[in-house]
Design an enzyme around this catalytic site. Structure first.
Site, PDB file in Angstrom:
ATOM      1  N   LYS A  83     -10.409   2.814  -4.174  1.00  0.00           N
ATOM      2  CA  LYS A  83     -10.647   4.357  -3.910  1.00  0.00           C
ATOM      3  C   LYS A  83     -12.141   4.556  -4.486  1.00  0.00           C
ATOM      4  O   LYS A  83     -12.657   5.635  -4.053  1.00  0.00           O
ATOM      5  CB  LYS A  83      -9.690   5.222  -4.545  1.00  0.00           C
ATOM      6  CG  LYS A  83      -8.232   5.206  -3.851  1.00  0.00           C
ATOM      7  CD  LYS A  83      -7.175   6.116  -4.293  1.00  0.00           C
ATOM      8  CE  LYS A  83      -5.903   5.999  -3.550  1.00  0.00           C
ATOM      9  NZ  LYS A  83      -5.237   4.832  -3.899  1.00  0.00           N
TER      10      LYS A  83
HETATM   11  C1  PLP Z   1      -4.089   4.432  -2.982  1.00  0.00           C
HETATM   12  C2  PLP Z   1      -3.626   2.885  -2.984  1.00  0.00           C
HETATM   13  C3  PLP Z   1      -3.033   2.158  -2.125  1.00  0.00           C
HETATM   14  C4  PLP Z   1      -2.505   2.701  -0.909  1.00  0.00           C
HETATM   15  O1  PLP Z   1      -3.615   3.052   0.041  1.00  0.00           O
HETATM   16  P1  PLP Z   1      -3.427   4.289   1.094  1.00  0.00           P
HETATM   17  O2  PLP Z   1      -4.741   4.246   1.724  1.00  0.00           O
HETATM   18  O3  PLP Z   1      -2.823   5.408   0.615  1.00  0.00           O
HETATM   19  O4  PLP Z   1      -2.509   3.510   2.264  1.00  0.00           O
HETATM   20  C5  PLP Z   1      -2.698   0.756  -2.414  1.00  0.00           C
HETATM   21  N1  PLP Z   1      -3.041   0.076  -3.566  1.00  0.00           N
HETATM   22  C6  PLP Z   1      -3.802   0.965  -4.429  1.00  0.00           C
HETATM   23  C7  PLP Z   1      -4.098   0.249  -6.013  1.00  0.00           C
HETATM   24  C8  PLP Z   1      -4.192   2.172  -4.477  1.00  0.00           C
HETATM   25  O5  PLP Z   1      -4.802   2.780  -5.302  1.00  0.00           O
END
Ligand code: PLP
Length: 454
Positions: free
Chosen positions: A108
């Site tokens: 993210k």
């Molecule tokens: C947010 C997150 C996901 C999921 O991603 P999306 O974009 O919501 O599908 C998967 N793995 C980790 C470690 C995350 O922080």
């Protein structure tokens, strides 16, 4: 570029107008009016910053200093590697894409760090300030806080479920001492935190008076920023632009995989987008059967960042699937809980689900076979990706977090602690600053009113 709502009622807007908002006023999600087509020949071999600029400038064409924002974001200092998203090859045709070397050790950061610079640029130009209100079960909140810390024009109020995050995640967020970062530990679960955000946003007068904004995964800027690493990975894994690849993506709110879909719409030769769910398999069910059934509540699993009961970004994909028929999308999603698109072909996607036992087995087997340690979310993606692997098509598995964030599961799988990146050794010993509040929207509003900017 103009952006239209998936529900078709809200007027089309420019990028800087949708940047600071969550949902469109008609309850839909903004999508670009069209997908820019890129020329792979001119992009191959470009460094991350140039690639990001080529991909993002058609989407963000009204940000005057976009180039500067991109240059400030994607640095070796922030992401620990001049490649920004390095590709690790396990064996011929099998790769792990490193997306988790940013400040909070999850993918993210790649989008959120850019969002921080875009917010600063646009708010400074408009001479405005913003109070960001969000809810987190772990990774989103810390990525947002590290992206916004110290920014003059933004305050962050982040709601997290008291006592429910891992010690590492808690320490990461609560140890921030920047005066513009506010951690509110809610006496409840993640769903309570999300409900509180909804309730505060439902008070239109409060929202307007305190300029409440959002940074959740439906923000188009986050999606667009994620498109970049699909291109980067493609060029790293292939020798020429006729080769096709597959991506395996651990999914929750469908923001990451949807960015891969957008990359394909822009001309990237992706043969398969492989979706991996954990025990919360609402998306896996949709891609296998065409049935979408929002669950009552999410189960708590050992890949907690994928614990969702519905997938916010799916509406964007369904909008395209239904030939952008906004009236039909509006009918499906405003009714809410359930629909069936079995008769509409969902080409180019494969999916599967993974359990706690699968996760443990996958972490073990990658460690034994290749000597690499992956986190539980990445393991879900690798497990499902390998099930769908095709000869002659390179499989690229997205690493969505580092194992250091989820040490309990790593200990269970490997009987030792995951290594910690430099600088994180004593994280849990740092002093923490947070406020415990009851699950009450009025308490949240009082706190914001007392601590907001200007
Ligand atoms: C947010 C997150 C996901 C999921 O991603 P999306 O974009 O919501 O599908 C998967 N793995 C980790 C470690 C995350 O922080």
């Amino acid at each position: 570029m103009r952006y239209v709502s998936t529900r078709g009622v809200a007027p089309a807007r420019r990028f800087t107008e949708i940047l600071l908002e969550g949902l469109a006023p008609d309850g839909g999600l903004y999508v670009p009016e069209s997908y820019p087509q890129l020329d792979l020949e001119t992009l191959r071999g470009k460094p991350y910053i140039e690639l990001a600029h080529a991909i993002l400038s058609p989407f963000m064409d009204d940000v005057p200093d976009l180039k500067n924002c991109i240059e400030k974001t994607y640095t070796t200092a922030t992401f620990g590697d001049p490649e920004i998203t390095p590709l690790r090859t396990l064996e011929s045709g099998l790769h792990i894409l490193g997306l988790s070397n940013g400040p909070t050790l999850a993918f993210k950061d790649l989008a959120m760090q850019l969002l921080g610079h875009l917010f600063e640029s646009v708010l400074t130009a408009q001479k405005k300030q913003l109070n960001i209100l969000g809810a987190t079960s772990g990774d989103t909140g810390s990525a947002a806080e590290y992206a916004m810390r110290g920014k003059q024009c933004v305050n962050v109020f982040m709601l997290s479920p008291h006592g429910r995050m891992s010690a590492f995640q808690r320490a990461q967020m609560y140890s921030l001492q920047d005066p513009n970062i506010h951690n509110l530990a809610v006496q409840g679960v993640f769903d309570d935190c999300q409900d509180l955000v909804k309730k505060v946003n439902a008070d239109a007068a409060f929202k307007e008076r305190y300029r409440i904004g959002a940074v959740n995964s439906i923000n188009w800027a986050r999606i667009a920023a994620q498109v970049v690493y699909y291109f980067k990975a493609y060029f790293s894994a292939t020798q020429n632009n006729t080769q096709e690849v597959a991506f395996a993506v651990p999914s929750g709110n469908f923001g990451n995989l949807y960015a891969g879909y957008v990359a394909r719409c822009m001309g990237l030769p992706i043969r398969q987008l492989i979706l991996a769910s954990n025990e919360n398999d609402v998306l896996d069910e949709f891609f296998r059967t065409g049935k979408y059934r929002v669950r009552q509540a999410a189960l708590a699993t050992s890949s907690p960042s994928m614990d969702i009961s519905k997938a916010s970004n799916l509406e964007r994909y369904v909008f395209d699937l239904l030939q952008r028929d906004a009236a039909r999308v509006s009918g499906l999603f405003s009714a809410g809980a359930e629909f069936d698109l079995a008769s509409v072909p969902r080409a180019g996607f494969l999916s599967g689900r993974s359990s706690h036992a699968d996760r443990i087995a996958t972490i073990k087997s990658l460690y034994r076979q290749y000597g690499v340690t992956i986190d539980p979310h990445t393991a879900d993606g690798v497990k499902v990706g390998l099930e769908h692997r095709q000869p002659g098509v390179a499989l690229i598995c997205l690493e969505t977090a580092l194992p250091a964030k989820f040490s309990a599961t790593i200990r269970e799988a490997l009987a030792h602690e995951p290594t910690r990146p430099a600088g994180f050794e004593k994280l849990e010993d740092l002093p923490q600053r947070f406020e415990i509040i009851p699950p009450d929207a009025e308490a949240v509003k009082r706190y914001i009113a007392a601590h907001s900017l200007g």
